[in-house]
Design a protein around this motif. Structure first.
Motif, mmCIF file in Angstrom:
data_model
loop_
_atom_site.group_PDB
_atom_site.id
_atom_site.type_symbol
_atom_site.label_atom_id
_atom_site.label_comp_id
_atom_site.label_asym_id
_atom_site.label_seq_id
_atom_site.Cartn_x
_atom_site.Cartn_y
_atom_site.Cartn_z
ATOM 1 N N ARG A 115 38.293 29.121 36.190
ATOM 2 C CA ARG A 115 37.696 29.438 37.484
ATOM 3 C C ARG A 115 37.632 28.197 38.386
ATOM 4 O O ARG A 115 37.700 28.311 39.613
ATOM 5 C CB ARG A 115 36.299 30.035 37.290
ATOM 6 C CG ARG A 115 35.767 30.775 38.506
ATOM 7 C CD ARG A 115 34.533 31.571 38.190
ATOM 8 N NE ARG A 115 34.849 32.741 37.360
ATOM 9 C CZ ARG A 115 34.514 32.860 36.068
ATOM 10 N NH1 ARG A 115 33.881 31.901 35.443
ATOM 11 N NH2 ARG A 115 34.826 33.944 35.402
ATOM 12 N N ASN A 118 41.088 28.106 39.894
ATOM 13 C CA ASN A 118 41.286 29.165 40.888
ATOM 14 C C ASN A 118 40.059 30.069 40.904
ATOM 15 O O ASN A 118 39.762 30.747 39.914
ATOM 16 C CB ASN A 118 42.547 29.971 40.557
ATOM 17 C CG ASN A 118 42.886 31.000 41.625
ATOM 18 O OD1 ASN A 118 42.033 31.394 42.427
ATOM 19 N ND2 ASN A 118 44.120 31.455 41.644
ATOM 20 N N ASP A 120 39.707 32.763 42.240
ATOM 21 C CA ASP A 120 40.075 34.181 42.183
ATOM 22 C C ASP A 120 40.257 34.671 40.747
ATOM 23 O O ASP A 120 40.527 35.856 40.531
ATOM 24 C CB ASP A 120 41.374 34.433 42.952
ATOM 25 C CG ASP A 120 41.201 34.247 44.449
ATOM 26 O OD1 ASP A 120 40.062 34.388 44.929
ATOM 27 O OD2 ASP A 120 42.210 33.969 45.134
ATOM 28 N N TYR A 121 40.128 33.765 39.770
ATOM 29 C CA TYR A 121 40.287 34.151 38.366
ATOM 30 C C TYR A 121 39.222 35.173 37.977
ATOM 31 O O TYR A 121 38.048 35.022 38.306
ATOM 32 C CB TYR A 121 40.167 32.921 37.456
ATOM 33 C CG TYR A 121 40.063 33.268 35.981
ATOM 34 C CD1 TYR A 121 41.180 33.661 35.259
ATOM 35 C CD2 TYR A 121 38.829 33.217 35.334
ATOM 36 C CE1 TYR A 121 41.077 33.993 33.915
ATOM 37 C CE2 TYR A 121 38.722 33.544 33.986
ATOM 38 C CZ TYR A 121 39.853 33.936 33.283
ATOM 39 O OH TYR A 121 39.752 34.280 31.957
ATOM 40 N N VAL A 137 44.005 37.573 38.232
ATOM 41 C CA VAL A 137 43.294 37.184 39.446
ATOM 42 C C VAL A 137 43.079 38.407 40.323
ATOM 43 O O VAL A 137 43.663 39.464 40.092
ATOM 44 C CB VAL A 137 44.084 36.113 40.239
ATOM 45 C CG1 VAL A 137 44.184 34.823 39.462
ATOM 46 C CG2 VAL A 137 45.471 36.639 40.622
ATOM 47 N N TYR A 145 49.361 37.431 45.773
ATOM 48 C CA TYR A 145 49.767 36.964 44.448
ATOM 49 C C TYR A 145 51.111 37.526 43.980
ATOM 50 O O TYR A 145 51.529 37.271 42.855
ATOM 51 C CB TYR A 145 48.666 37.229 43.424
ATOM 52 C CG TYR A 145 47.546 36.217 43.535
ATOM 53 C CD1 TYR A 145 47.738 34.909 43.128
ATOM 54 C CD2 TYR A 145 46.314 36.566 44.076
ATOM 55 C CE1 TYR A 145 46.725 33.963 43.232
ATOM 56 C CE2 TYR A 145 45.293 35.626 44.200
ATOM 57 C CZ TYR A 145 45.511 34.322 43.769
ATOM 58 O OH TYR A 145 44.513 33.374 43.888
ATOM 59 N N PHE A 150 49.140 31.219 39.773
ATOM 60 C CA PHE A 150 47.707 31.058 39.524
ATOM 61 C C PHE A 150 47.163 29.823 40.241
ATOM 62 O O PHE A 150 46.037 29.831 40.739
ATOM 63 C CB PHE A 150 47.449 30.948 38.024
ATOM 64 C CG PHE A 150 45.991 30.860 37.654
ATOM 65 C CD1 PHE A 150 45.208 32.004 37.611
ATOM 66 C CD2 PHE A 150 45.408 29.637 37.358
ATOM 67 C CE1 PHE A 150 43.855 31.931 37.288
ATOM 68 C CE2 PHE A 150 44.060 29.556 37.030
ATOM 69 C CZ PHE A 150 43.285 30.699 36.996
#
Length: 298
Positions: A115, A118, A120-121, A137, A145, A150
């Motif tokens: 996290r 990223n 958005d994980y 994600v 994406y 990632f």
């Protein structure tokens, strides 16, 4: 003669330019593939798999699965008859759970570290039969994406991502996960192996989603191809919609589960989706998995 001389010069030059552009595109694509592979290989350091040692049990269950895979192939001609003949050989719930755990692995995922890389994980997806292991994600839309990895680097490989219109905690009745059908078999390029390799899915029909302190175990109950505009991509809100969706999936499927699955309680499902052909195709391959257990991460 002047025109002929000009043509003799121009045509070879044009051909060389065309070949040069084509080679450039091929080299660029290969470089992107390599860059994506290196990135996801590095991310694997945040996921530790510890083998479970009960090999004898796994070998016995694998033998049962292979036997049932043969029955599945015969069922193409007479599904109803084979279903009756194989009823006594079907795995019980306890054996099913053993097949997914013994001889497999206990997985530890460093969610916090991922996290930090990223925000958005959301979770980690693992499909043992395909040796697939990738982060999931959720982007601001269903386009970003497709083109970014990632680590948010522009790359044709993209990243596996959850549909932005579905709940990222997998609490919806049907959660969609998308990924590219990569030619080198990475990302969701390996899903087509289920269709090509008879019995592969039956040998280990489970996939896992690791989210925080919980592990979601799903059993694959259907896979097939469809159009990207089909109702297979609709969200499910009511019990009737759920029942109809499952019924249609079981009608369309190319795969017959190794034992009966109970949908009476309407457990949540996850649908994996990728292209089912070359670039630009409107055909999609979907793999449906039904939630069979939620456990605490080790």
């Amino acid at each position: 003669m002047d025109k002929k001389r000009i043509a003799n010069i121009v045509i070879p030059v044009v051909l060389v330019l065309i070949i040069g552009v084509a080679l450039y595109k091929v080299i660029t694509i290969q470089m992107e593939y390599r860059e994506a592979e290196d990135e996801y290989s590095d991310l694997a350091a945040y996921v530790v798999e510890e083998p479970v040692e009960n090999i004898a049990v796994q070998a016995e269950i694998s033998e049962v699965a292979e036997t049932l895979a043969v029955s599945q192939e015969e069922s193409v001609l007479n599904a109803e008859a084979v279903s009756e003949e194989s009823a006594e050989n079907r795995l019980t719930d306890g054996e099913q759970r053993a097949a997914s755990q013994n001889g497999s692995a206990v997985v530890h995922v460093d969610d916090e570290a991922l996290r930090r890389i990223n925000e958005d994980y959301r979770a980690w997806l693992r499909i043992p039969a395909l040796r697939l292991s990738y982060p999931l994600v959720e982007g601001p839309d269903n386009d970003y994406y497709l083109h970014y990895t990632f680590e948010k680097k522009y790359n044709a490989a993209g990243c596996l991502f959850i549909d932005c219109e579905t709940a990222s905690d997998f609490s919806d009745r049907n959660t969609f996960i998308y990924g590219h059908n990569m030619k080198n078999g990475s990302m969701f390029g390996c899903l087509k192996r289920f269709r090509k390799e008879q019995g592969l899915c039956a040998s280990d029909p489970y996939f896992y989603i690791y989210r925080g302190e919980e592990v979601y175990q799903y059993e694959i109950f259907a896979y097939y191809t469809t159009e990207y505009t089909s109702d297979r991509y609709r969200l499910i809100y009511t019990e009737e919609e759920y029942d109809n969706y499952i019924a249609d999936a079981l009608r369309l499927t190319e795969y017959i589960p190794i034992h009966d699955l109970d949908f009476s309680e309407r457990p949540n499902i996850v649908t994996l989706s990728t292209c089912a052909g070359s670039y630009g195709t409107t055909e999609r391959m979907v793999v449906h998995g039904v939630l069979i257990s939620v456990s605490e991460a080790e």
